[in-house]
Write a protein that holds these residues in place. Structure first.
Motif: not given
Length: 360
Positions: A108, A111-112
């Motif tokens: 995460s 990707s963030r």
């Protein structure tokens, strides 16, 4: 016979260590640790956190970055494997201060924070410049094909995808007709067969709807060759492309990196959803120029004598024209350069004249 002390690898031991001592100066892990702790501004990550007053404590971006960057340096790109390394590897334990972020937390974070990580790359590049690690004399550009998580079976032109949708619709109709032809199951075997057929119909219907939604919500992808024509789209990752490699056809990206000669430092890295490298040269050169100007390294890096090199994959008439118009000192061999080189011509002649048993 001589006698030796016995040993056994299948045993546990309690060892007292200091994590700071594991990060020895001169190693890559020490460089990553020092840069992140003392040189980089990580406040770019803060706006996306919402736990100032409530919510549980989050992992510090510094810890996650150290784990991820060190893992990448070892060729580890799987978040699950990164988590396992934090559990078992002493260097990962030292970098993470003996914490073990869950693999979903690591995935995460990457990707963030794509934009924030790119900004961090520019900070690292500026540090390299301040330390005199960039020569700015020669930039070498090269690319490699990288697989994506998308399946190449879901690729095709809009016409091909439309035909796939019609074929799926026909299969559904066929199985439904067979199903309705049998009003009820007579035996247990018949019942099992009907259940399997029903599951198959649901699976085919899901696949058909997936193709249908894509065709209704997307437009055909157009190539950028001399003759503009449609290229294959992909339902899972439409930014990727179907491309041929030495190991077969893959669905993926063309990763293009630009390296400074002096210390082999990567100054730019991009992924393009195109199998051909021709069209990537101009955006790569423009990105490097804009980045160097933004960081205050050079107002116009190519007008200061920097030489650019690339292999034959980047050679075409449009690129040669671009280099000439922008006054960039570039060296890109065409596909016929070996045939014009006397050295290679002499080698070919020697091979033709050699006895057959020496050329096998």
């Amino acid at each position: 016979m001589p006698r030796f002390k016995a040993y056994n690898y299948d045993q546990n031991a309690m060892v007292v260590i200091n994590y700071q001592d594991q990060l020895q100066p001169g190693t890559f892990e020490h460089a990553v640790h020092y840069l992140i702790e003392h040189k980089l501004d990580l406040s770019v990550f803060h706006p996306k956190y919402r736990n100032d007053a409530t919510g549980r404590l989050a992992y510090d971006p510094a810890i996650l970055l150290k784990i991820i960057l060190f893992a990448y340096s070892k060729g580890i790109t799987s978040s699950r494997e990164m988590q396992w390394c934090c559990e078992t590897n002493i260097i990962f334990k030292a970098l993470s201060c003996d914490t073990v972020p869950h693999f979903t937390t690591l995935a995460s974070f990457v990707s963030r924070h794509a934009d924030e990580i790119e900004a961090l790359f520019e900070q690292v590049l500026l540090v390299c410049h301040e330390q005199g690690l960039l020569g700015n004399e020669l930039f070498a550009i090269d690319g490699c094909k990288m697989s994506s998580d998308a399946s190449k079976e879901w690729s095709g032109t809009f016409k091909e995808l439309g035909e796939k949708r019609d074929k799926l619709r026909g299969l559904i109709r066929h199985h439904l007709l067979e199903h309705h032809a049998r009003d009820e199951a007579e035996t247990e075997a018949d019942l099992d067969r009907d259940i399997r057929r029903a599951k198959m119909i649901l699976s085919l219907d899901d696949a058909m709807n997936k193709v249908d939604r894509f065709l209704k919500t997307n437009s055909p992808r157009m190539g950028r060759g001399k003759r503009i024509k449609e290229v294959k789209s992909n339902l899972t990752d439409n930014e990727s492309a179907k491309m041929t490699t030495s190991k077969g056809t893959i669905q993926g990206y063309n990763g293009v990196a630009t390296v400074d000669k002096k210390h082999q430092i990567v100054i730019d890295a991009q992924a393009f959803g195109e199998g051909q490298e021709h069209h990537t040269l101009q955006p790569v050169l423009e990105t490097v120029e804009a980045r160097f100007k933004k960081l205050g390294i050079a107002e116009n890096i190519y007008q200061q004598g920097t030489v650019v090199t690339a292999d034959t994959g980047f050679a075409n008439e449009a690129n040669m024209k671009y280099l000439h118009e922008q006054q960039i000192n570039g060296y890109i061999p065409d596909n016929q350069f070996r045939s014009r080189d006397p050295q290679f011509a002499d080698q070919k002649k020697q091979i033709r004249q050699a006895p057959p048993e020496l050329t096998r």
